[in-house]
Design an enzyme around this catalytic site. Structure first.
Site, PDB file in Angstrom:
ATOM      1  N   ASP A  52       6.074  19.908 -33.328  1.00  9.84           N
ATOM      2  CA  ASP A  52       6.215  18.667 -32.566  1.00  9.84           C
ATOM      3  C   ASP A  52       4.854  18.040 -32.308  1.00  9.84           C
ATOM      4  OD1 ASP A  52       8.886  18.872 -32.427  1.00  9.84           O
ATOM      5  OD2 ASP A  52       8.990  19.518 -30.338  1.00  9.84           O
ATOM      6  N   LYS A  74       7.903  13.102 -32.062  1.00 12.58           N
ATOM      7  CA  LYS A  74       8.421  11.801 -31.625  1.00 12.58           C
ATOM      8  C   LYS A  74       7.360  10.984 -30.906  1.00 12.58           C
ATOM      9  CE  LYS A  74      13.055  13.417 -31.462  1.00 12.58           C
ATOM     10  NZ  LYS A  74      13.869  14.415 -31.130  1.00 12.58           N
ATOM     11  N   MET A 184       8.827  13.669 -18.608  1.00 11.80           N
ATOM     12  CA  MET A 184       9.177  12.393 -19.264  1.00 11.80           C
ATOM     13  C   MET A 184       9.572  11.320 -18.236  1.00 11.80           C
ATOM     14  SD  MET A 184      11.300  13.985 -22.465  1.00 11.80           S
ATOM     15  CE  MET A 184      12.056  15.286 -21.536  1.00 11.80           C
TER      16      MET A 184
END
Ligand SMILES: C[S@@+](CC[C@H](N)C(=O)[O-])C[C@H]1O[C@@H](n2cnc3c(N)ncnc32)[C@H](O)[C@@H]1O
Length: 266
Positions: A52, A74, A184
């Site tokens: 990631d 991402k 997040m």
């Protein structure tokens, strides 16, 4: 067992990543010193490392010379990999008899889709192992001198995602009175703060934002709940950040003051 014997036993029990097997491993919060020995074993043995964006270069530099690195993250302006594509790719690599390390920031199963990938591998009949990592929610707090729990301050701690789908009940979390660590949360912080205040959290509840914890870019900003959105705006969205809200944040100031007094007295 004496110390050298214990150390030799620890270093001698390096697990083997078998051909055709996938390890779903956590790389910890950023500092390579916070990798587990098993994640390090995976890095050195893997034929392919599917990683990631949160897995930093200093960790990836520990990969063995045979390892191919595949990005499946991402962030960083690169196109987002779809979860189903990542699971399919892991299965494909395992069927090619590769030793596969699926490496994620923090812990693979903490807001990290490790559960989904494990299910996909199990359904496909692929042998896999889940290797825990130190999650950012724990590491960032300690690195910022904010104790996750403290007698007389909290009996529980809540880990939440700021990306919660649908009507997540933030007010219910506020009512527990326990500290909340939010992953997040940066883009949605205004809305989260509004809902927590509506749920009864005082606007002067201690709060902090910790960015890039355990790396050389770590920054910690402390304020109170009502000023969190302003703080987040100041830090921007480029780096990963965690929000912490609750009485444990105030312990940091006490601790830093004591350390400063001790150093001044030396
Ligand atoms: C998709 S989640 C992955 C969490 C990861 N599996 C873990 O256990 O830490 C990504 C979020 O974790 C948090 N995060 C990860 N690493 C961080 C760090 N070094 N400092 C601050 N927050 C971090 C941020 O909130 C970021 O947006």
């Amino acid at each position: 067992m004496d110390k050298s014997e214990a150390l030799a036993t620890l270093l001698g029990r390096v697990p083997t990543l078998e051909p055709g097997q996938v390890w779903l491993a956590g790389a910890g919060p950023g500092d390579p010193g916070l990798l587990t020995l098993d994640a390090l074993a995976g890095l050195t043995q893997a034929d392919v490392i599917v990683h990631d964006a949160l897995v930093g270069e200093r960790v990836l530099a520990l990969a063995g010379p045979q390892a191919e690195l595949e990005y499946a993250g991402k962030r960083g302006g690169r196109p987002s990999a779809q979860q189903a594509d990542i699971s399919r790719r892991l299965i494909e690599l395992a069927r090619e008899n590769k030793r596969v390390l699926r490496l994620k920031g923090g812990d693979p199963c903490m807001f990290g889709r490790g559960g989904e990938e494990a299910i996909a591998l199990a359904e496909a009949g692929i042998s896999f192992r889940i290797i825990p990592g130190i999650t950012a929610g724990i590491a960032a707090l300690s690195a910022a001198s904010i104790p996750a729990t403290m007698r007389g301050v909290n009996h529980a701690i809540i880990f939440a995602t700021g990306h919660a789908d649908g009507d997540f009940d933030w007010a219910a979390l506020a009512k527990t009175g326990q500290p909340i660590v939010i992953y997040m949360a940066m883009r949605n912080i205004g809305n989260i703060v509004d809902q927590l205040r509506r749920g009864g959290l005082a606007s002067n509840t201690p709060a902090a934002v910790i960015v890039s914890a355990t790396t050389s870019e770590q920054r910690v900003l402390v304020s109170e709940l009502a000023r969190l959105p302003e703080l987040v705006r100041k830090l921007g969205f480029a780096l990963p950040g965690l929000v912490v809200i609750g009485g444990i944040v105030a312990v940091r100031e006490r601790l830093l003051k004591l350390v400063a007094e001790t150093e001044a007295g030396r």
